[in-house]
Structure formats: structure tokens, C-alpha cells
Write a protein that holds these residues in place. Structure first.
Motif: not given
Lengths: 116, 112
Positions: B49, B53, B55-56, B58, B62
Motif C-alpha cells: 500500500i 492510499e 485502503e487496499k 486482495s 484488507r
């Protein structure tokens, strides 16, 4: 090869002996890193290569530790006159790098060094 | 000294539960990454991240990043026994060396 490889996977040596650890990075990766992980600890940075030169060797703990990289590929980490506190897992990583962004690194399986 | 500090140091949960691990760091970063390690050997990259950014996602992962608090969290949802491993956060700095600075990790155990 498909990933970063390291050899040997395990090395047991006697105090005072020299050891060489080898790392084969992912083909085409210009950057190569060595880290050390002592029992139950996080990874400690040792040295970073860009091509054959080492712009950051600030993590080498003493002058007993040295590393080289030839042909922009294979790297060897040498520990002279090993001490018991050198016992650790030595991890190598590689990536394309060079942009100053500290991008994702791809790690090898490591070499577990035990100094008796 | 290490930049990232994970908390908790160890976490034990039941399969199906969510696992949350936190990471705090000290200086300005370019990015923050999470890695997983099985059996004390090679690390596997999970997610990166960037500092701009928040929040990400996959898959079941999270990651959040709060640069004002210098902290990040990794959430694993619907955990599985195969998620049992140590999880490390690593920070990359702005400019200069490409090195990552790792925390000491969180050891996660997911019980079947």
C-alpha cells in the motif's frame, strides 16, 4: 529460474571458520538484497546491490561480513571467523528496483546458518 | 532499530474468524508492505500500500494505512488453518536506499 534460489539451505560450521552463502536472483532483476533473521526476530537489512555495486551496505554488522555480486546476477555473502551470534537465517531477495520506491521484494528460501 | 512494530506478537483464533494485525512505524514512508513467512524460511509478499492510499484489498486480505497515526492494519477474513504463519510489515522510505525495514512480526495460529 522462476524464483530466487539460495544455497546451501542449511550450513553448520565451527566457530572461527569462514562461510560463503550464495544467492541466485530472479533473472533480469537488477537489485539484490541480503537480510538476516535471528531466532524469533524480524528481518535485519544487511546490504543492497544495484547491478554489481552496493549503494547501501549500512547493515553489515562488522568487517567480518562482506558481499559481492558479479555479472549483475549471483551474489555471495561471506562471513569470516564466524561467531555463535552469527547463527541465523540469511535471506536474499531481488527486484527490478532502482526508482527509490522500495518496491515489492521477492525472497529466496534462505540459508540457515548454525555456528557451533 | 526496527521501524515497524507489529501487534499483537501472537494471535490464536478459530477457523472462520477474522484476524487483525497492526503495525506502527516511526518515520515518513513511501509504502508499507505485508509479508507472510511459513516455518521461519522464505517470505511471500502479500500486499503493498502506497503512502497516498488508505485502503487496499486482495482476496481475503484488507490493508489500511493511516499516515497521520503512522499505522497500518492487516485484516484476514474467514481465516483458514492454512493461514497459520508469521506476518511481517515492512516499510520503504522516500528516496535513498531501496531497503525495507521489517518489524518483528505477528505469529498467527488458526485452529481447525
Amino acid at each position: 529460474g522462476a524464483g530466487v534460489s539460495q544455497s546451501p539451505s542449511n550450513k553448520v560450521t565451527e566457530k572461527g571458520k569462514d562461510v560463503e552463502l550464495r544467492c541466485d536472483p530472479i533473472s533480469g532483476h537488477t537489485a539484490l538484497y541480503w537480510y538476516r533473521q535471528s531466532l524469533g526476530q524480524g528481518l535485519e537489512f544487511l546490504i543492497y546491490f544495484q547491478g554489481n555495486s552496493a549503494p547501501d551496505k549500512s547493515g553489515l554488522p562488522s568487517d567480518r561480513f562482506s558481499a559481492e555480486r558479479t555479472g549483475g546476477s549471483v551474489s555471495t555473502l561471506t562471513i569470516q571467523r564466524t561467531q555463535q551470534e552469527d547463527s541465523a537465517v540469511y535471506l536474499c531477495a531481488s527486484n527490478l528496483a532502482g526508482g527509490g520506491f522500495a518496491d515489492t521484494q521477492y525472497f529466496g528460501p534462505g540459508t540457515r546458518l548454525t555456528v557451533l | 532499530s526496527q521501524q515497524g512494530e507489529e501487534d499483537p506478537q501472537a494471535l490464536s483464533i478459530q477457523e472462520g474468524e477474522n484476524a487483525t494485525m497492526n503495525c506502527s512505524y516511526k518515520t515518513s514512508i513511501n509504502n508499507l508492505q505485508w509479508y507472510r513467512q511459513n516455518s521461519g524460511r522464505g517470505l511471500v509478499h502479500l500486499i503493498l500500500i502506497r503512502s497516498n492510499e488508505r485502503e487496499k484489498h486482495s482476496g481475503r486480505l484488507r490493508v489500511t494505512l493511516d499516515t497521520s497515526k503512522k499505522s497500518s492494519s492487516l485484516l484476514i477474513t474467514a481465516s483458514r488453518a492454512a493461514d497459520t504463519a508469521s506476518y511481517f510489515c515492512a516499510t520503504g522510505f522516500q528516496g535513498g536506499s531501496e531497503k525495507l525495514v521489517f518489524g518483528k512480526g505477528t505469529k498467527l495460529t488458526v485452529n481447525p
